[in-house]
Design a protein around this motif. Structure first.
Motif, PDB file in Angstrom:
ATOM      1  N   LEU A  62      -7.119  -3.755  15.842  1.00  0.00           N
ATOM      2  CA  LEU A  62      -5.694  -3.702  15.558  1.00  0.00           C
ATOM      3  C   LEU A  62      -5.499  -3.317  14.099  1.00  0.00           C
ATOM      4  CD1 LEU A  62      -4.342  -6.864  17.430  1.00  0.00           C
ATOM      5  CD2 LEU A  62      -4.226  -4.458  18.141  1.00  0.00           C
ATOM      6  N   LEU A  63      -4.434  -2.573  13.829  1.00  0.00           N
ATOM      7  CA  LEU A  63      -4.197  -2.029  12.492  1.00  0.00           C
ATOM      8  C   LEU A  63      -2.794  -2.409  12.013  1.00  0.00           C
ATOM      9  CD1 LEU A  63      -5.091   0.028  10.213  1.00  0.00           C
ATOM     10  CD2 LEU A  63      -3.807   1.733  11.521  1.00  0.00           C
ATOM     11  N   PRO A  64      -2.666  -3.204  10.961  1.00  0.00           N
ATOM     12  CA  PRO A  64      -1.328  -3.487  10.413  1.00  0.00           C
ATOM     13  C   PRO A  64      -0.809  -2.288   9.636  1.00  0.00           C
ATOM     14  CG  PRO A  64      -2.988  -4.531   9.052  1.00  0.00           C
ATOM     15  CD  PRO A  64      -3.724  -3.922  10.221  1.00  0.00           C
ATOM     16  N   VAL A  65       0.477  -2.026   9.744  1.00  0.00           N
ATOM     17  CA  VAL A  65       1.119  -0.960   8.971  1.00  0.00           C
ATOM     18  C   VAL A  65       2.092  -1.627   8.010  1.00  0.00           C
ATOM     19  CG1 VAL A  65       2.600   1.064   9.028  1.00  0.00           C
ATOM     20  CG2 VAL A  65       0.896   0.717  10.827  1.00  0.00           C
ATOM     21  N   LEU A  66       1.888  -1.424   6.716  1.00  0.00           N
ATOM     22  CA  LEU A  66       2.739  -2.051   5.710  1.00  0.00           C
ATOM     23  C   LEU A  66       2.832  -1.132   4.506  1.00  0.00           C
ATOM     24  CD1 LEU A  66       4.262  -4.649   4.751  1.00  0.00           C
ATOM     25  CD2 LEU A  66       2.092  -5.354   3.721  1.00  0.00           C
ATOM     26  N   ASN A  67       4.020  -0.633   4.239  1.00  0.00           N
ATOM     27  CA  ASN A  67       4.274   0.181   3.052  1.00  0.00           C
ATOM     28  C   ASN A  67       5.595  -0.269   2.458  1.00  0.00           C
ATOM     29  OD1 ASN A  67       2.116   2.470   3.064  1.00  0.00           O
ATOM     30  ND2 ASN A  67       2.858   2.402   5.175  1.00  0.00           N
ATOM     31  N   LEU A  68       5.530  -1.029   1.367  1.00  0.00           N
ATOM     32  CA  LEU A  68       6.715  -1.616   0.762  1.00  0.00           C
ATOM     33  C   LEU A  68       6.873  -1.160  -0.683  1.00  0.00           C
ATOM     34  CD1 LEU A  68       6.383  -5.319   1.988  1.00  0.00           C
ATOM     35  CD2 LEU A  68       7.710  -3.475   3.042  1.00  0.00           C
ATOM     36  N   SER A  69       8.118  -1.003  -1.115  1.00  0.00           N
ATOM     37  CA  SER A  69       8.421  -0.686  -2.512  1.00  0.00           C
ATOM     38  C   SER A  69       9.571  -1.569  -2.982  1.00  0.00           C
ATOM     39  CB  SER A  69       8.829   0.791  -2.658  1.00  0.00           C
ATOM     40  OG  SER A  69       7.775   1.645  -2.306  1.00  0.00           O
ATOM     41  N   TYR A  70       9.468  -2.016  -4.211  1.00  0.00           N
ATOM     42  CA  TYR A  70      10.538  -2.793  -4.827  1.00  0.00           C
ATOM     43  C   TYR A  70      10.970  -2.052  -6.075  1.00  0.00           C
ATOM     44  CZ  TYR A  70      13.257  -6.934  -5.997  1.00  0.00           C
ATOM     45  OH  TYR A  70      14.284  -7.805  -6.249  1.00  0.00           O
ATOM     46  N   GLY A  71      12.112  -1.368  -5.985  1.00  0.00           N
ATOM     47  CA  GLY A  71      12.508  -0.479  -7.069  1.00  0.00           C
ATOM     48  C   GLY A  71      11.495   0.643  -7.206  1.00  0.00           C
ATOM     49  N   ASP A  72      11.282   1.073  -8.425  1.00  0.00           N
ATOM     50  CA  ASP A  72      10.269   2.108  -8.667  1.00  0.00           C
ATOM     51  C   ASP A  72       9.090   1.553  -9.463  1.00  0.00           C
ATOM     52  OD1 ASP A  72      11.419   1.728 -11.114  1.00  0.00           O
ATOM     53  OD2 ASP A  72      11.891   3.841 -11.492  1.00  0.00           O
ATOM     54  N   GLN A  73       8.976   0.210  -9.502  1.00  0.00           N
ATOM     55  CA  GLN A  73       7.941  -0.409 -10.305  1.00  0.00           C
ATOM     56  C   GLN A  73       6.823  -1.072  -9.506  1.00  0.00           C
ATOM     57  OE1 GLN A  73       7.793  -0.414 -13.865  1.00  0.00           O
ATOM     58  NE2 GLN A  73       9.263   1.203 -13.421  1.00  0.00           N
ATOM     59  N   LEU A  74       7.081  -1.429  -8.255  1.00  0.00           N
ATOM     60  CA  LEU A  74       6.092  -2.173  -7.485  1.00  0.00           C
ATOM     61  C   LEU A  74       5.962  -1.591  -6.090  1.00  0.00           C
ATOM     62  CD1 LEU A  74       4.302  -4.805  -7.565  1.00  0.00           C
ATOM     63  CD2 LEU A  74       6.203  -5.946  -6.418  1.00  0.00           C
ATOM     64  N   SER A  75       4.713  -1.449  -5.598  1.00  0.00           N
ATOM     65  CA  SER A  75       4.480  -0.989  -4.231  1.00  0.00           C
ATOM     66  C   SER A  75       3.325  -1.771  -3.629  1.00  0.00           C
ATOM     67  CB  SER A  75       4.196   0.519  -4.184  1.00  0.00           C
ATOM     68  OG  SER A  75       3.030   0.831  -4.916  1.00  0.00           O
ATOM     69  N   ILE A  76       3.373  -1.941  -2.306  1.00  0.00           N
ATOM     70  CA  ILE A  76       2.367  -2.719  -1.588  1.00  0.00           C
ATOM     71  C   ILE A  76       1.959  -1.978  -0.327  1.00  0.00           C
ATOM     72  CG2 ILE A  76       1.846  -4.906  -0.446  1.00  0.00           C
ATOM     73  CD1 ILE A  76       4.043  -6.199  -2.110  1.00  0.00           C
ATOM     74  N   SER A  77       0.666  -1.791  -0.136  1.00  0.00           N
ATOM     75  CA  SER A  77       0.142  -1.235   1.112  1.00  0.00           C
ATOM     76  C   SER A  77      -1.326  -1.636   1.237  1.00  0.00           C
ATOM     77  CB  SER A  77       0.277   0.290   1.154  1.00  0.00           C
ATOM     78  OG  SER A  77      -0.737   0.915   0.395  1.00  0.00           O
ATOM     79  N   PRO A  78      -1.846  -1.735   2.472  1.00  0.00           N
ATOM     80  CA  PRO A  78      -3.263  -2.080   2.645  1.00  0.00           C
ATOM     81  C   PRO A  78      -4.200  -1.064   2.002  1.00  0.00           C
ATOM     82  CG  PRO A  78      -2.062  -2.364   4.701  1.00  0.00           C
ATOM     83  CD  PRO A  78      -1.135  -1.653   3.758  1.00  0.00           C
ATOM     84  N   ARG A  79      -3.778   0.189   1.929  1.00  0.00           N
ATOM     85  CA  ARG A  79      -4.643   1.249   1.418  1.00  0.00           C
ATOM     86  C   ARG A  79      -4.755   1.213  -0.106  1.00  0.00           C
ATOM     87  NH1 ARG A  79      -3.598   6.313  -0.342  1.00  0.00           N
ATOM     88  NH2 ARG A  79      -1.401   6.083   0.254  1.00  0.00           N
ATOM     89  N   THR A  80      -3.631   1.005  -0.800  1.00  0.00           N
ATOM     90  CA  THR A  80      -3.639   1.064  -2.270  1.00  0.00           C
ATOM     91  C   THR A  80      -3.510  -0.302  -2.927  1.00  0.00           C
ATOM     92  OG1 THR A  80      -1.241   1.450  -2.300  1.00  0.00           O
ATOM     93  CG2 THR A  80      -2.676   3.391  -2.270  1.00  0.00           C
ATOM     94  N   GLY A  81      -3.250  -1.356  -2.154  1.00  0.00           N
ATOM     95  CA  GLY A  81      -3.123  -2.691  -2.701  1.00  0.00           C
ATOM     96  C   GLY A  81      -1.733  -2.964  -3.250  1.00  0.00           C
ATOM     97  N   ILE A  82      -1.658  -3.945  -4.140  1.00  0.00           N
ATOM     98  CA  ILE A  82      -0.400  -4.283  -4.825  1.00  0.00           C
ATOM     99  C   ILE A  82      -0.425  -3.570  -6.173  1.00  0.00           C
ATOM    100  CG2 ILE A  82       1.056  -6.137  -5.709  1.00  0.00           C
ATOM    101  CD1 ILE A  82      -0.413  -8.044  -3.823  1.00  0.00           C
ATOM    102  N   GLU A  83       0.439  -2.579  -6.331  1.00  0.00           N
ATOM    103  CA  GLU A  83       0.440  -1.753  -7.536  1.00  0.00           C
ATOM    104  C   GLU A  83       1.672  -2.032  -8.392  1.00  0.00           C
ATOM    105  OE1 GLU A  83      -1.352   2.494  -7.171  1.00  0.00           O
ATOM    106  OE2 GLU A  83       0.024   2.229  -5.493  1.00  0.00           O
ATOM    107  N   TRP A  84       1.443  -2.226  -9.668  1.00  0.00           N
ATOM    108  CA  TRP A  84       2.528  -2.306 -10.636  1.00  0.00           C
ATOM    109  C   TRP A  84       2.527  -1.009 -11.432  1.00  0.00           C
ATOM    110  CZ3 TRP A  84       2.109  -5.145 -15.924  1.00  0.00           C
ATOM    111  CH2 TRP A  84       3.309  -4.981 -16.626  1.00  0.00           C
ATOM    112  N   HIS A  85       3.567  -0.192 -11.262  1.00  0.00           N
ATOM    113  CA  HIS A  85       3.631   1.118 -11.911  1.00  0.00           C
ATOM    114  C   HIS A  85       4.123   0.906 -13.345  1.00  0.00           C
ATOM    115  CE1 HIS A  85       2.872   2.508  -7.932  1.00  0.00           C
ATOM    116  NE2 HIS A  85       4.025   2.092  -7.482  1.00  0.00           N
ATOM    117  N   ALA A  86       3.178   0.506 -14.183  1.00  0.00           N
ATOM    118  CA  ALA A  86       3.512   0.062 -15.528  1.00  0.00           C
ATOM    119  C   ALA A  86       4.016   1.188 -16.423  1.00  0.00           C
ATOM    120  CB  ALA A  86       2.284  -0.597 -16.164  1.00  0.00           C
ATOM    121  N   ILE A  87       3.484   2.395 -16.228  1.00  0.00           N
ATOM    122  CA  ILE A  87       3.875   3.535 -17.068  1.00  0.00           C
ATOM    123  C   ILE A  87       4.259   4.706 -16.171  1.00  0.00           C
ATOM    124  CG2 ILE A  87       3.120   5.192 -18.809  1.00  0.00           C
ATOM    125  CD1 ILE A  87       1.111   3.106 -19.784  1.00  0.00           C
TER     126      ILE A  87
END
Length: 264
Positions: A62-87
């Protein structure tokens, strides 16, 4: 571009790094710049892939699908992890991230081997957007689990509309895992050898993994999307020389799958 280097850090320092990065994410979420709401997609699917990296036996998961963004600073997905777009500067983005690396399950041909637990990773990703293409370089190191060392990857991702409802993606990639990382996943200890009859093996260098993934997504409605995907990777170097791959498995690793997601 300056190379990004990571090394294996002692356990106490790793714990402090994890705590500080988690605090940084919490602080970012609390700032006024994050007044925008969450957006993205969630869903589920199934994938047919090797039962461990280097195996020639396949299983359906089974494969979870999760692609979330909070504004343009934070994104979450199984492939890229929890990213803080600091710059963000023009087409460039610099993002520290918390990810996850899989270990090695003791199943199938390596059922007599000791299990290698996966764990969290800390890393940094630098990305550049040019038209339909997004280029990225990333480096990461584990902070928990049994995998040690460092891994570096380069990806070129194409996202191109085929029609009003259809989107195609193509992502060639190259990944280098250093000697410690390779030892964690492809080494055969004396104990593993005694239990399994497979010759002991200790890598003397890292390995490269060459890969490519492609997908085709179709919008069933403005909210619901169906996706089919395929991928392949080729193991080289000390990973390919390991008995886990050379005798029990295969250099070639393939996957295919489908998913259904809801966009909000």
């Amino acid at each position: 571009m300056t190379a990004i280097a990571f090394c294996s850090t002692p356990s106490p320092l790793r714990q402090h790094l994890t705590t500080w990065l988690a605090a940084a994410f919490g602080l970012a979420l609390a700032t006024p710049t994050f007044a925008e709401s969450w957006s993205g997609s969630i869903g589920a699917g199934a994938t047919y892939a090797p039962d461990y990296l280097g195996s020639d036996d396949y299983e359906t998961r089974l494969l979870p699908v999760l692609n979330l963004s909070y504004g343009d600073q934070l994104s979450i997905s199984p492939r890229t992890g929890i990213e803080w777009h600091a710059i963000r500067e023009g087409n460039w983005t610099v993002s520290p991230f918390i990810g996850y690396t899989f270990g090695r399950n003791n199943k199938g041909d390596i059922s007599h081997f000791e299990k290698v637990s996966g764990g969290a990773t800390l890393g940094l990703r630098v990305s550049y957007q040019e038209g339909f293409w997004r280029y990225s370089l990333a480096g990461s190191t584990p902070v928990s689990g049994d995998v040690e060392g460092a891994k570096f990857s380069g990806t070129a991702a194409l996202r191109m509309p085929v029609s009003e409802r259809m989107l195609m993606t193509l992502s060639p990639s190259i990944t280098y895992s250093n000697e410690k990382w390779t030892e964690s996943l492809f080494g055969v200890s004396a104990q593993d050898s005694a239990r399994s009859g497979v010759a002991a093996y200790s890598p003397d260098s890292g390995h490269w993994r060459l890969g490519a993934n492609a997908s085709l997504s179709y919008s069933l409605t403005p909210e619901w999307t169906a996706t089919g995907f395929v991928g392949a990777a080729y193991l080289t170097g000390s990973a390919a020389d390991s008995p886990i791959v050379d005798e029990l498995g295969s250099n070639w690793q393939a996957l295919t799958g489908v998913s259904l997601s809801y966009r909000f």
